[in-house]
Enzyme design. Structure first.
Site, PDB file in Angstrom:
ATOM      1  N   LYS A  79       0.836  -1.194   0.000  1.00  0.00           N
ATOM      2  CA  LYS A  79       0.000   0.000   0.000  1.00  0.00           C
ATOM      3  C   LYS A  79       0.879   1.255   0.000  1.00  0.00           C
ATOM      4  O   LYS A  79       2.008   1.247   0.468  1.00  0.00           O
ATOM      5  CB  LYS A  79      -0.919   0.001   1.225  1.00  0.00           C
ATOM      6  CG  LYS A  79      -1.842  -1.213   1.310  1.00  0.00           C
ATOM      7  CD  LYS A  79      -2.850  -1.231   0.164  1.00  0.00           C
ATOM      8  CE  LYS A  79      -3.868  -2.345   0.310  1.00  0.00           C
ATOM      9  NZ  LYS A  79      -3.400  -3.651  -0.125  1.00  0.00           N
ATOM     10  N   ASP A  80       0.325   2.331  -0.538  1.00  0.00           N
ATOM     11  CA  ASP A  80       1.059   3.584  -0.633  1.00  0.00           C
ATOM     12  C   ASP A  80       1.462   4.083   0.748  1.00  0.00           C
ATOM     13  O   ASP A  80       0.704   3.978   1.714  1.00  0.00           O
ATOM     14  CB  ASP A  80       0.210   4.642  -1.332  1.00  0.00           C
ATOM     15  CG  ASP A  80      -0.117   4.255  -2.764  1.00  0.00           C
ATOM     16  OD1 ASP A  80      -1.052   3.474  -2.963  1.00  0.00           O
ATOM     17  OD2 ASP A  80       0.589   4.732  -3.671  1.00  0.00           O
TER      18      ASP A  80
END
Length: 329
Positions: A79-80
């Site tokens: 995930k970012d």
């Protein structure tokens, strides 16, 4: 050798610019697993909400705190970092029915996280195993316009180009330069994890080149003669005969002719021929205005990039890229 990341736009290059990721809260991702836990087993599943934290770093901290090897920790997707993301981790704890003090874990690791819930399951969480990611994205410093509304409506109706996001290629396409150096024998890569990153970048670049050409030819929304699927697809290069035939195979070979070395190396590094949809179709796509901010809500299957959808709508001034840029030499 230079690498062009200026891939074609389906609706022409956008005319408006938006501030992207000014705050971590401007990019919210909620991972949906899509399956129920067995309630027993040697794998502890933990749902963690992270703000400004890297998935792999959180996984390493879990392993260290719980006294297991890093390989014992699983997660479904990266995930970012500059975002608020909720995702699941699994930790293999055979024979250990322990009561974990998560407040102590957070205090000792100094992570900006919340532990939301946990449960037991019989198997490790694998990459890409989740059902989807739900996004709420806030784009700032823009105003409403007929062109922007038309672009949003087109994406809602037809979808957007299913490009691999530029983050796959590294800062300024650095992963692609590394691939060329490795494939040509100038700079061998020994680390298996780094090999995987570079192979993935190279494979993704070939796909994006084909998709870009299909957009230029205005034939990306429907299958061509020789497409092996009922929807338009592009190549994920690897070992074996290409799955495309006839006119489509001819087009793909023409687009990728200058990268024969790359195709050869991908074939000999354990990857198999696969296909990927050319069209990204978001689920539950909606938008609303809050003063001069546009708030988008959507859901995407694993492996799809929200930034690829945004790219077709607005030019993005990615503030987080400036915050996390490497220092000047």
């Amino acid at each position: 050798m230079s690498f062009n990341l200026d891939f074609a736009y389906a609706q022409g290059q956008p005319t408006q610019t938006a501030t992207f990721r000014q705050l971590a809260e401007d990019f919210i991702v909620d991972e949906q697993l899509g399956f129920e836990f067995s309630g027993e087993g040697e794998h502890l599943y933990v749902q963690i909400k992270k703000t400004g934290e890297n998935t792999q770093y959180v996984a390493k901290q879990l392993a260290r705190y719980l006294g297991v090897k890093p390989v014992a920790v699983g997660f479904s997707g990266l995930k970012d970092r500059h975002a608020v993301t909720t995702q699941w981790f699994s930790v293999q704890l055979p024979g250990k029915n322990i009561d974990i003090d998560w407040a102590d874990f957070i205090e000792k690791t100094q992570l900006n996280v919340e532990v939301l819930q946990q449960g037991r399951h019989s198997a490790k969480l694998r990459r890409g195993q989740h059902l989807c990611n739900d996004f709420v994205i806030t784009l700032r410093d823009i105003s409403q316009s007929d062109d922007l509304e038309a672009r949003l409506q087109t994406v809602a109706a037809n979808g957007a180009p299913n490009y691999f996001g530029e983050q796959r290629f590294g800062i300024d396409g650095g992963n692609l330069a590394r691939a060329q150096a490795w494939f040509s024998g100038e700079d061998p890569i020994r680390n298996k994890n780094m090999q995987g990153i570079i192979l993935s970048a190279a494979r993704s670049y070939l796909f994006n080149l084909v998709l870009s050409e299909r957009i230029k030819q205005d034939n990306w929304l429907a299958p061509m003669d020789g497409d092996p699927a009922e929807v338009p697809t592009g190549p994920l290069w690897g070992r074996g005969r290409p799955k495309s035939t006839d006119a489509l195979l001819e087009l793909e070979n023409e687009v990728l002719a200058h990268l024969d070395l790359w195709r050869d190396k991908l074939e000999h590094n354990g990857l198999s021929q696969e296909r990927r949809d050319l069209v990204l179709k978001p689920r539950s796509f909606s938008w609303q205005w809050q003063d001069n901010a546009l708030v988008l809500s959507l859901s995407l299957a694993p492996g799809l990039y929200a930034t690829s959808l945004l790219r077709d709508v607005l030019l993005l001034n990615n503030v987080s890229a400036e915050q996390y840029a490497p220092p000047a030499a």
